[in-house]
Enzyme design. Structure first.
Site, mmCIF file in Angstrom:
data_model
loop_
_atom_site.group_PDB
_atom_site.id
_atom_site.type_symbol
_atom_site.label_atom_id
_atom_site.label_comp_id
_atom_site.label_asym_id
_atom_site.label_seq_id
_atom_site.Cartn_x
_atom_site.Cartn_y
_atom_site.Cartn_z
ATOM 1 C CG PHE A 147 36.193 37.855 42.202
ATOM 2 C CD1 PHE A 147 37.194 37.713 43.115
ATOM 3 C CD2 PHE A 147 35.998 39.080 41.676
ATOM 4 C CE1 PHE A 147 38.084 38.956 43.393
ATOM 5 C CE2 PHE A 147 36.657 40.375 42.215
ATOM 6 C CZ PHE A 147 37.712 40.135 42.937
ATOM 7 C CG ASP A 216 35.121 35.195 35.532
ATOM 8 O OD1 ASP A 216 36.434 35.407 35.263
ATOM 9 O OD2 ASP A 216 34.750 35.964 36.392
ATOM 10 C CE1 TYR A 241 43.280 41.771 37.328
ATOM 11 C CE2 TYR A 241 42.159 43.100 35.624
ATOM 12 C CZ TYR A 241 41.972 42.168 36.642
ATOM 13 O OH TYR A 241 40.951 42.432 37.337
ATOM 14 C CE LYS A 242 42.397 37.809 37.756
ATOM 15 N NZ LYS A 242 42.927 38.366 39.179
ATOM 16 N NE ARG A 392 44.726 34.558 45.580
ATOM 17 C CZ ARG A 392 44.110 35.191 44.605
ATOM 18 N NH1 ARG A 392 43.246 34.751 43.916
ATOM 19 N NH2 ARG A 392 44.726 36.462 44.155
#
Length: 417
Positions: A147, A216, A241-242, A392
């Site tokens: 990312f 990560d 938050y995922k 996605r």
């Protein structure tokens, strides 16, 4: 309006829709869906932002009205605000395979990557006698497919520590490691493709050459087993938050393996990580334990919203293993439905078929992916688009069901025509 499926497709839809109903009826995690605020939209974007747990608004209202509004400054002690970063870290710990006392919650993923990576380089150099020692640890390996922000942070950390930054793919890491490598920064799950990387094997490879492994976990925590303690991971970071459903911008976390905590030298020492935070001393003395990962005053409103969200995991029968099993079943079923409904050659899955290499998302390559996702959202199926050509779809097993999966594939087929 999109055209309907052809007759053969309609027959397949009837069969797969029936199978979806049977799978949902047998799903032990299905009752958890009622614990979230959902509507008729098929929400497959939990890998970007998890859905709202239904009980969180009332808990946040209490934090705002009573703890802040009535108790005010007293809440740092009486409401447990001061200890929230470690307390909530201990709630996350079992979800990533860690014992208590090794995770602190606060700051963003980017900030925690910086702390972990610089600290890893410092420990690697300490291992060989510091800057004046015989061996030189002056290289950081970073996932070339990472990312973007992880890459930006790695580049900055390399400049700060005088290291060369070497981007490599995870598959290239074992061959790229050497006696100059100080640290390796890797993603457990690739954010574009959903590929699950070999955390145990790559961690062992890093250790074999005397380097430190920084992982990560943004796209794996809460979706699949991680095993931080089991696999000897040195340092790890992740967002909440995922798949942990902590809310937009909810604070990230930092894992520091217990035996490394006395040596963890944060590049961001703050008063909150001081051994005597209220001593107001001019000289910095780090606290012991995971508290060393703190910096400044915690973001209490977001922290306590996250703490409330984590209550979902306390329900009977919820385990990471059960979530992982359902995740694989959901992604398998989605790929079957896409294969049955979508015109041949219109999309290509870039997510590995092998379970051992798959996270909790499916990425489909599609020539006009941006426009396709826009139309999917307009028709009540929410995923997301990653440039240049990837659709996605993220599957959060706590609230996504098999009927959601079948509908998403059916709408995708009609959208593609």
């Amino acid at each position: 309006m999109s055209e309907p499926l052809d007759p053969a497709g309609e027959a397949a839809a009837v069969d797969l829709a029936g199978e979806a109903r049977r799978l949902d009826a047998a799903d032990a995690l299905a009752p958890l869906r009622e614990r979230f605020v959902l509507d008729d939209v098929t929400y497959l974007d939990g890998n970007s932002l998890g859905a709202l747990p239904a009980h969180v608004p009332a808990r946040v209202d209490d934090v705002v009205r009573r703890q802040w509004g009535e108790l005010r400054i007293r809440s740092w002690e009486e409401s447990g605000w001061w200890t929230a970063p470690e307390r909530i870290g201990d709630r996350i710990a079992p979800l990533v395979g860690a014992a208590a006392g090794q995770i602190v919650v606060g700051d963003s993923t980017s900030v925690n990557v910086f702390k972990a990576l610089v600290a890893a380089v410092r420990m690697a150099r300490e291992d060989v006698g510091g800057e004046g020692g015989g061996a030189v640890r002056d290289e950081i390996l970073v996932d070339a497919t990472t990312f973007p922000t992880d890459g930006y942070i790695a580049e900055s950390a390399a400049r700060m520590t005088g290291c060369a930054l070497r981007p490599v793919t995870p598959a290239e890491v074992p061959g790229a490691l050497g006696d100059r490598t100080a640290a390796v920064l890797l993603n457990h799950v690739d954010y574009r493709t959903g590929r699950l990387h070999d955390l145990p094997g790559l961690t062992r490879a890093a250790h074999a050459c005397g380097a430190y492994a920084v992982w990560d976990l943004c796209h794996s925590a809460g979706a699949l087993p991680v095993g931080l303690d089991e696999h000897g991971v040195d340092l790890a970071v992740g967002c909440t938050y995922k798949y942990l459903n902590g809310g937009p911008g909810s604070p990230a976390y930092l894992y520091v393996r217990r035996d490394l905590q006395p040596r963890f030298d944060s590049p961001l020492p703050g008063w909150n990580s001081h051994a005597e935070p209220f001593g107001m001393r001019s000289a910095y003395a780090p606290a012991s334990g995971a508290v060393r990962g703190r910096v400044g005053t915690p973001d209490i409103l977001s922290l306590l919203a996250l703490e409330a969200a984590l209550d979902v995991w306390d329900a009977d029968g919820v385990s990471v293993a059960a979530v992982r099993a359902k995740s694989l079943a959901l992604t398998d079923f989605f790929l079957r439905c896409v294969g049955a409904y979508v015109p041949a050659g219109r999309v290509e899955s870039v997510t590995p078929a092998a379970h051992a290499e798959r996270g909790s998302q499916v990425a489909l390559r599609c020539d006009d992916a941006g426009e396709v996702m826009k139309r999917l959202v307009e028709n009540g199926v929410v995923g997301d688009f990653r440039a240049p050509d990837v659709l996605r779809f993220g599957f959060t097993p706590l609230y996504v069901g098999f009927a959601d999966v079948e509908r998403a594939a059916r709408v995708l087929a009609r959208t593609l025509g």
